[in-house]
Scaffold this motif. Sequence first.
Motif, PDB file in Angstrom:
ATOM      1  N   HIS A 199      67.353  17.998 100.091  1.00 12.31           N
ATOM      2  CA  HIS A 199      66.432  17.853  98.948  1.00 12.31           C
ATOM      3  C   HIS A 199      65.097  18.482  99.354  1.00 12.31           C
ATOM      4  N   GLU A 225      61.977  18.149  97.830  1.00 11.21           N
ATOM      5  CA  GLU A 225      60.710  17.530  97.437  1.00 11.21           C
ATOM      6  C   GLU A 225      59.828  17.377  98.687  1.00 11.21           C
ATOM      7  N   ASP A 251      58.219  15.152 100.194  1.00 13.04           N
ATOM      8  CA  ASP A 251      58.361  14.047 101.145  1.00 13.04           C
ATOM      9  C   ASP A 251      59.487  14.293 102.142  1.00 13.04           C
ATOM     10  N   HIS A 252      60.313  15.321 101.890  1.00 15.97           N
ATOM     11  CA  HIS A 252      61.397  15.641 102.829  1.00 15.97           C
ATOM     12  C   HIS A 252      61.314  17.052 103.386  1.00 15.97           C
ATOM     13  N   HIS A 275      67.841  13.506  92.469  1.00 16.29           N
ATOM     14  CA  HIS A 275      67.328  13.516  91.122  1.00 16.29           C
ATOM     15  C   HIS A 275      66.649  14.817  90.738  1.00 16.29           C
ATOM     16  N   ASP A 278      68.197  11.482  98.468  1.00 16.09           N
ATOM     17  CA  ASP A 278      67.594  10.339  97.757  1.00 16.09           C
ATOM     18  C   ASP A 278      68.652   9.338  97.260  1.00 16.09           C
ATOM     19  N   TYR A 303      64.784   1.371  92.591  1.00 16.67           N
ATOM     20  CA  TYR A 303      64.829   2.809  92.880  1.00 16.67           C
ATOM     21  C   TYR A 303      65.883   3.487  91.996  1.00 16.67           C
ATOM     22  N   VAL A 305      67.471   9.232 102.565  1.00 19.26           N
ATOM     23  CA  VAL A 305      66.167   9.715 103.045  1.00 19.26           C
ATOM     24  C   VAL A 305      65.034   8.694 102.857  1.00 19.26           C
ATOM     25  N   HIS A 306      65.322   7.586 102.196  1.00 17.59           N
ATOM     26  CA  HIS A 306      64.339   6.500 102.087  1.00 17.59           C
ATOM     27  C   HIS A 306      65.046   5.169 102.335  1.00 17.59           C
TER      28      HIS A 306
HETATM   29 FE1  FEO Z   1      62.986  13.072  95.580  1.00 17.98          FE
HETATM   30 FE2  FEO Z   1      62.324  11.310  98.196  1.00 17.98          FE
HETATM   31  O1  FEO Z   1      62.132  12.770  97.151  1.00 17.98           O
END
Ligand code: FEO
Length: 409
Positions: A79, A81, A83-84, A148, A167, A193, A223-224
């Motif tokens: 992914h 985004e 944050d990754h 997403h 995610d 989430y 990833v979270h």
């Molecule tokens: Fe969709 Fe955790 O970034």
Amino acid sequence: MSTQLSDDIHFIGCFDDKIRSFDIIMHTANGSSYNAYLVKGSEGVAIVDTVKKEFSQDFFKQVESLTDYNSIKYIILNHLEPDHSGALSELLEKAPHAEVLVSSTGVIIFNSLLKDKLEKVKYRFVSTGDSISLGNRNLHFYSTPYLHWPDTMCTYDDLSKTLFSGDVFGCHFCDRRLFNDKVGEFHYSFKYYYDHIMRPFKSYVISALKLLEPLEINIIAPVHGPILRSDPQFYMDLYKKWSHEDYLAKEKYGDKRVNIFYASSYGATKIISEAIFEGIESIEGARAGLYDLEALEKENMIRLLEESDGIAVGSPTINGDAVEPAWILLAQLAYIDTRGKMGIAFGSYGWSGEACRMLEDRLKGLKLRVPMEALRLKMFPNDEELKKAFDYGKEFAEILKGKMIEMTI
Ligand code: FEO
């Protein structure tokens, strides 16, 4: 010090216990984590995802404790985004021989992410069926778009049977004990989430689950939030249940469902909504619901919007605008899949009457089909206008039932 998931798979992510909102829309009272992983094979190392830029230092420290940069053969980005992918640029400088692997559905985003650095980078786009070898283990890719973002994919290690899921199956929960059998209660966060990130893409969740179901999965590494090593199937089953969840009379009875939401200051918009209700109900196979926005919780708005084939939203015009509850309702459309839904707007007004057009524009902006011009009526409706409102509802139900019309708006 990195944490080991299984032989030669290490957590190299970071914990963010200070973050209190995520992507603006989500609350993170317990913080979050940016999970990244290092996979060692007999013929090289793969890094699976990176971390948010501000946490790069900690990330690199963990990488350096496990390998030298020349051994990194692949950087897999499930992914893109920030944050990754926040540590990607620096990682590419440190490990210039590594090949970056990104989903083929992420071409545009990847190009925009690296821009002028792209020509110096070795990269490949992959999709379901593709895999790479690290000698004693293979990593297989599964394209799971819109979970997403368009670019999202999962990676499966066939030796440890670990699914690096991006995610998907993640949650914003910060607990350094990391594994689902060690951390505190996080299931509320897992559902929260799902509701905010995955629910708008339910049909894609269902497709992804079909793709992943044949795999033997021992560990889900998202990833979270917690790594799901105890009963990973339980979490897949939850996704399955939520994505198929059926609040709906319509699926059971085959009706076209229209929910009418109104706010009314003196009762005129309410009277119009009741006439629209009667009009809809006069069509066989159409079923209407009528809701006063002043007394509807957001969660119930989401459920009702989700079950609707058609949405009718009514508001008076006050100070040149629709009233706040109507905007709150439409804001909830961001949490559901609006594909195939239709919407109309209506309302009573005193002198200017902008509200209906504004609501109509918003419905279109949210990708609903708006087959009829808004119904705007001045002050309290007389009998003729009530008949007009009845016919308006009737026509909307007929269109939902398949009546062909020429779109003029
Ligand atoms: Fe969709 Fe955790 O970034």
